[in-house]
Scaffold this motif. Structure first.
Motif, PDB file in Angstrom:
ATOM      1  N   ARG A  84      -0.891   9.011 -13.450  1.00 42.74           N
ATOM      2  CA  ARG A  84       0.560   9.114 -13.652  1.00 42.74           C
ATOM      3  C   ARG A  84       0.857   9.849 -14.955  1.00 42.74           C
ATOM      4  O   ARG A  84       0.138   9.704 -15.942  1.00 42.74           O
ATOM      5  N   GLU A 139       0.840  -1.201   0.000  1.00 39.01           N
ATOM      6  CA  GLU A 139       0.000   0.000   0.000  1.00 39.01           C
ATOM      7  C   GLU A 139       0.871   1.245   0.000  1.00 39.01           C
ATOM      8  O   GLU A 139       1.946   1.275   0.588  1.00 39.01           O
ATOM      9  N   GLY A 140       0.385   2.292  -0.666  1.00 41.39           N
ATOM     10  CA  GLY A 140       1.089   3.562  -0.691  1.00 41.39           C
ATOM     11  C   GLY A 140       1.449   3.983  -2.100  1.00 41.39           C
ATOM     12  O   GLY A 140       1.932   3.173  -2.901  1.00 41.39           O
ATOM     13  N   ASP A 141       1.218   5.255  -2.418  1.00 44.69           N
ATOM     14  CA  ASP A 141       1.482   5.760  -3.762  1.00 44.69           C
ATOM     15  C   ASP A 141       2.944   5.644  -4.166  1.00 44.69           C
ATOM     16  O   ASP A 141       3.258   5.585  -5.362  1.00 44.69           O
ATOM     17  N   ALA A 142       3.847   5.597  -3.192  1.00 42.69           N
ATOM     18  CA  ALA A 142       5.271   5.497  -3.521  1.00 42.69           C
ATOM     19  C   ALA A 142       5.585   4.222  -4.290  1.00 42.69           C
ATOM     20  O   ALA A 142       6.598   4.146  -4.993  1.00 42.69           O
ATOM     21  N   TYR A 202       3.598   2.995  -6.649  1.00 43.02           N
ATOM     22  CA  TYR A 202       2.885   2.968  -7.931  1.00 43.02           C
ATOM     23  C   TYR A 202       3.021   4.246  -8.769  1.00 43.02           C
ATOM     24  O   TYR A 202       2.984   4.178  -9.993  1.00 43.02           O
ATOM     25  N   LYS A 203       3.158   5.393  -8.143  1.00 41.37           N
ATOM     26  CA  LYS A 203       3.172   6.639  -8.912  1.00 41.37           C
ATOM     27  C   LYS A 203       4.475   6.895  -9.667  1.00 41.37           C
ATOM     28  O   LYS A 203       4.435   7.351 -10.814  1.00 41.37           O
ATOM     29  N   ALA A 254      -5.964   2.908  -8.004  1.00 41.22           N
ATOM     30  CA  ALA A 254      -5.854   4.352  -7.792  1.00 41.22           C
ATOM     31  C   ALA A 254      -4.401   4.808  -7.925  1.00 41.22           C
ATOM     32  O   ALA A 254      -4.124   5.908  -8.420  1.00 41.22           O
ATOM     33  N   GLY A 255      -3.462   3.964  -7.512  1.00 40.75           N
ATOM     34  CA  GLY A 255      -2.050   4.305  -7.629  1.00 40.75           C
ATOM     35  C   GLY A 255      -1.591   4.402  -9.068  1.00 40.75           C
ATOM     36  O   GLY A 255      -0.707   5.199  -9.401  1.00 40.75           O
ATOM     37  N   TYR A 281      -6.832   0.356  -4.082  1.00 45.42           N
ATOM     38  CA  TYR A 281      -5.706   1.267  -3.848  1.00 45.42           C
ATOM     39  C   TYR A 281      -4.617   1.091  -4.904  1.00 45.42           C
ATOM     40  O   TYR A 281      -3.893   2.039  -5.223  1.00 45.42           O
TER      41      TYR A 281
END
Length: 323
Positions: A247, A116-119, A121-122, A242-243, A239
């Motif tokens: 982009r 989990e966490g945008d770091a 995936y983004k 969403a990640g 999630y």
């Protein structure tokens, strides 16, 4: 999918547990175009599963089919999909005799890890490093990258960060290579947003996934194949989806500078990415070849596998001969 009974049974069993018979009955009751028939049963295709760790510690599931001594092909799937998307390539006897074929579950998808966490995936760097890690970890010698849909961005991330020297060629398949023009996006592109694939709540999330999957095909998969596809789509959590959303896709200069054989394959009935996207990619990459599939939607490798596999094999032979 139906060509590898072991994988198929596991996927269908998971799909039944996650989705339930009521949903499958409801989706089956909708009026849909005629289905693409399942391929005839074949012997179970042997494969070698293996996990590869990306530099940030994410475990990536990989599946190797075919001739271990043959030229390498690395398949990258699209948004919320999985390695099983490439079933009609991985189990093709002619391809398996000649090529070393590897498909991966991208991070957050299939059997790969889903931190989990945008770091995770983004940044484009993480996707670039995933591809590099798989090439290095499996010892793939100058593979041809085959990128479907969202994987066009993953290919762009890889080229931006690591260049093209480790590759023999690229096949963009109904793939996103830029965000620069609204004409590149079809009437169903919005299904990747909050109205469908990113819908809040379990009911909207499942129904949105069904609607998106239906939009991927001009001719629908048969019920058993669709059930399998729906099952592995549901393995990509909200999630993660969403990640992936929002982009940047700033690859135009990278494509212009690319000096590598490129094949651009695209279904003319694609309702998610129009042929304008494919024409842009082919026109931007020097010397690229464009191949349009008049009867296919967003997934010509599934809808017209005989032609797709023939063209892919010819492309890989061509780029290997040019080395």
């Amino acid at each position: 999918m139906d060509g590898n009974p072991g994988i198929r049974r596991r996927a269908i069993g998971l799909g039944s547990a996650v989705i339930g018979a009521g949903l499958l009955a409801a989706t089956g009751s909708r009026a849909q175009p005629a289905a693409v028939p399942s391929a005839p049963p074949t012997e179970k295709a042997p494969y070698n599963p293996r996990f590869v760790a990306s530099p940030d510690g994410v475990r990536l599931a990989t599946y190797e089919f075919g001739n271990p001594q043959g030229p390498a092909i690395l398949f990258l799937h699209g948004f919320a999909q999985a390695a099983l998307s490439w079933d009609r390539q991985l189990r093709d006897p002619a391809l398996a005799r000649e090529f070393r074929m590897v498909a991966i579950d991208l991070r957050g998808h299939g059997m790969s890890a889903k931190p989990e966490g945008d770091a995770f995936y983004k940044p484009g760097q993480v996707w670039a490093d995933d591809v590099k890690a798989v090439i290095a970890g499996l010892g793939l010698q100058r593979p041809v990258l085959v990128g479907w849909s969202y994987a066009g961005r993953v290919v762009g991330d890889y080229l931006t960060a690591h260049g093209a020297s480790a590759l023999a060629g690229i096949n963009y398949v109904d793939a996103s290579s830029t965000l620069g023009n609204a004409a590149f996006f079809g009437p169903d592109a919005g299904l990747l947003g909050p109205s469908a694939m990113l819908a809040p709540g379990i009911d909207g999330f499942i129904d949105g996934t069904v609607r998106f999957l239906r939009s991927c095909f001009a001719t629908q998969p048969d019920p058993a194949d669709f059930q399998t596809m729906l099952a592995f789509n549901m393995l990509a959590p909200h999630y993660v989806r969403a990640g992936l959303a929002g982009r940047p896709a700033n690859y135009d200069e990278v494509l212009k500078a690319l000096r590598l054989p490129v094949l651009v394959s695209h279904g003319e009935k694609d309702r998610i990415l129009t042929t304008a996207m494919a024409r842009f990619t082919a026109a931007t990459v020097p010397g690229a070849t464009l191949s349009l599939y008049p009867e296919s939607g967003h997934a010509p490798f599934w809808e017209e596998p005989a032609r797709f596999n023939r063209e892919l094999a010819g492309f890989v032979r061509q780029v290997q001969a040019a080395r």
